[in-house]
Scaffold this motif. Structure first.
Motif, PDB file in Angstrom:
ATOM      1  N   ALA A   1      -2.816  -7.444   3.454  1.00 27.92           N
ATOM      2  CA  ALA A   1      -3.642  -6.236   3.564  1.00 27.92           C
ATOM      3  C   ALA A   1      -4.332  -5.874   2.253  1.00 27.92           C
ATOM      4  CB  ALA A   1      -2.784  -5.060   4.042  1.00 27.92           C
TER       5      ALA A   1
ATOM      6  N   ILE B   1      -6.901  -6.751   0.583  1.00 26.01           N
ATOM      7  CA  ILE B   1      -8.108  -7.545   0.749  1.00 26.01           C
ATOM      8  C   ILE B   1      -9.135  -7.210  -0.334  1.00 26.01           C
ATOM      9  CG2 ILE B   1      -7.787  -7.741   3.243  1.00 26.01           C
ATOM     10  CD1 ILE B   1      -9.869  -5.486   3.566  1.00 26.01           C
TER      11      ILE B   1
ATOM     12  N   ASP C   1      -2.277  -0.041   6.064  1.00 31.75           N
ATOM     13  CA  ASP C   1      -2.995  -1.312   6.066  1.00 31.75           C
ATOM     14  C   ASP C   1      -4.485  -1.017   5.911  1.00 31.75           C
ATOM     15  OD1 ASP C   1      -4.317  -3.777   6.772  1.00 31.75           O
ATOM     16  OD2 ASP C   1      -2.523  -4.403   7.850  1.00 31.75           O
TER      17      ASP C   1
ATOM     18  N   ARG D   1      -6.967  -2.894   6.351  1.00 27.22           N
ATOM     19  CA  ARG D   1      -7.778  -3.526   7.400  1.00 27.22           C
ATOM     20  C   ARG D   1      -7.869  -2.677   8.654  1.00 27.22           C
ATOM     21  NH1 ARG D   1      -4.171  -8.879   7.090  1.00 27.22           N
ATOM     22  NH2 ARG D   1      -2.667  -7.153   7.225  1.00 27.22           N
ATOM     23  N   THR D   2      -6.864  -1.843   8.896  1.00 23.55           N
ATOM     24  CA  THR D   2      -6.874  -0.992  10.086  1.00 23.55           C
ATOM     25  C   THR D   2      -7.015   0.484   9.729  1.00 23.55           C
ATOM     26  OG1 THR D   2      -4.438  -0.916  10.060  1.00 23.55           O
ATOM     27  CG2 THR D   2      -5.481  -2.622  11.414  1.00 23.55           C
TER      28      THR D   2
ATOM     29  N   VAL E   1     -11.183   0.398   6.312  1.00 30.41           N
ATOM     30  CA  VAL E   1     -12.295  -0.496   6.643  1.00 30.41           C
ATOM     31  C   VAL E   1     -13.007  -0.123   7.944  1.00 30.41           C
ATOM     32  CG1 VAL E   1     -12.904  -2.867   7.266  1.00 30.41           C
ATOM     33  CG2 VAL E   1     -11.506  -2.432   5.236  1.00 30.41           C
TER      34      VAL E   1
END
Length: 438
Positions: free
Chosen positions: A181, A183, A389, A391-392, A395
């Motif tokens: 996660a 990123i 996270d 990504r969830t 983002v």
């Protein structure tokens, strides 16, 4: 940037009262001889860790005390399952700094993190670093620069994070421990990122009710890290723009609108576990109990906004400017009816219901950094979002906002960074990052 991106902002356990003192003093006038005369600052850092262990008892975060902790001068416990400064009641001032790690020596980096932890343990208790700012050998610089001497702890919290660069292959042997996660954030439409205000191997977020206490804390850590780290960029903030204490008045941002109405409450443990704290089954054992932080410097076109009609401003946010009520509602905390808002309204686009439930914890601050040389204020929002996270969390929300939020005509993202935030320091023998380097 608003309350739904404000989405949620959990509060970390925080209780009033400074850590209990035992035995030998750790501030100015401590009896142990200074090692800085032989080893310079690095040696003083080692001695500092020993002084902290002997002088400050472990005080665990046993539960949030959001209202009483706001009393002037209160100390927030440093030890706990999670780092303070995430779900804690939001303080009035911020000094945030991102650092580049200059040393190539893993052992030296570990020692730095231990020294930083020892200093943070003292400063959050309202104590000076090492032997203090005076009373030592006149031939050597003091352990503490002294500008916070006599000031109370002011609810100071220090929160550390690790950037992606720390996990690069060939640096410190951590390449196999980079969480999925953590990123590299994509370049979103409309971003105009300044590399000098983005990224960083390490970050430290200092929040306090007294700006001098927050600035002093970052200054001491930068000083301890001299030669091993260097400040890459930093940001001062004032006027919190979100709250983890929903019973208090919702703050307003530089555009005059209440921000962070739907933020996660620091007492909502279920929401924190679901949306903020990294779980044991999330794939990175060393980060369990930690979180992820996205920091964004958002410049506001203040002069253009100030010439925008009130009705248009309210349509852009999806709330009225006086009460802060959602469109068609009478009270600020009424549940928004999203379809009553314009399709491009900020609240509608940032709301979890529009983003498959994506929820973040916000700790934003306003900033003004003078003018830009053209007579325009360099002002806006320093956006801090914690989540389980990236990504969830951040983002999908930012993708949605970047695509069609009409507020984008008045703002621009000019700085960006992402960090993995380790779990809390459990006791006097623990230190920032121990689980990562173990």
């Amino acid at each position: 940037m608003s309350e739904s991106v404000s989405g949620q902002e959990p509060a970390q356990d925080e209780a009033q009262g400074a850590p209990e003192q035992t035995g030998a003093g750790t501030g100015a006038g401590a009896g142990a001889p200074s090692r800085r005369t032989v080893l310079g600052w690095g040696g003083a850092g080692l001695a500092l860790g020993a002084a902290a262990a002997g002088g400050t008892a472990a005080v665990l975060n046993s539960g949030p005390d959001m209202v009483s902790a706001a009393s002037a001068g209160a100390a927030v416990p440093f030890h706990g399952e999670h780092q303070a400064g995430i779900a804690s009641a939001v303080q009035d001032r911020l000094h945030f700094a991102a650092f580049d790690v200059k040393t190539k020596d893993r052992a030296e980096l570990i020692q730095l993190l231990k020294d930083w932890t020892a200093a943070a343990r003292l400063m959050t208790a309202g104590q000076p670093v090492g032997e203090g700012g005076y009373g030592g050998l006149p031939e050597a610089p003091p352990d503490d620069t002294g500008e916070a001497l006599g000031l109370k702890a002011s609810r100071l919290t220090l929160t550390i994070g690790f950037g992606p660069g720390l996990f690069a292959k060939g640096r410190f042997g951590l390449e196999g421990k980079r969480p999925g996660a953590l990123i590299d954030l994509e370049l979103f439409p409309g971003d105009n990122l300044d590399p000098a205000r983005s990224g960083g191997d390490l970050c430290v977020q200092a929040c306090a009710d007294d700006p001098q206490v927050a600035v002093h804390a970052i200054r001491q850590l930068a000083r301890i890290g001299f030669g091993k780290t260097a400040v890459r960029w930093s940001q001062l903030g004032f006027g919190k723009t979100s709250s983890t204490t929903p019973d208090e008045q919702t703050p307003r941002n530089m555009m005059g609108f209440k921000d962070g109405t739907r933020n996660i409450s620091g007492t909502d443990k279920a929401a924190l576990e679901k949306h903020v704290w990294v779980g044991a089954d999330d794939g990175s054992d060393w980060l369990t109990g930690g979180s992820y932080l996205v920091a964004r410097r958002i410049r506001m076109n203040i002069e253009t906004w100030d010439r925008t009609p009130l009705g248009e401003q309210e349509d852009i946010f999806g709330r009225d400017k006086g009460e802060g009520a959602p469109v068609g509602k009478s009270k600020e905390r009424d549940e928004p009816f999203l379809k009553a808002m314009k399709p491009e309204a900020h609240v509608r686009l940032a709301h979890p219901d529009t983003n498959n439930g994506a929820t973040i914890l916000r700790r934003g601050y306003s900033f003004t950094d003078g003018t830009d040389g053209l007579g325009r204020l360099d002002a806006g929002l320093f956006f801090l979002a914690y989540q389980r996270d990236v990504r969830t969390g951040f983002v999908p929300i930012q993708r949605n906002l970047a695509k069609s939020d009409v507020l984008n005509e008045y703002i621009q993202h000019v700085g960006s960074a992402v960090f993995a935030v380790p779990p809390g320091v459990r006791d006097k023998d623990d230190w920032w990052g121990r689980t990562l380097f173990a």
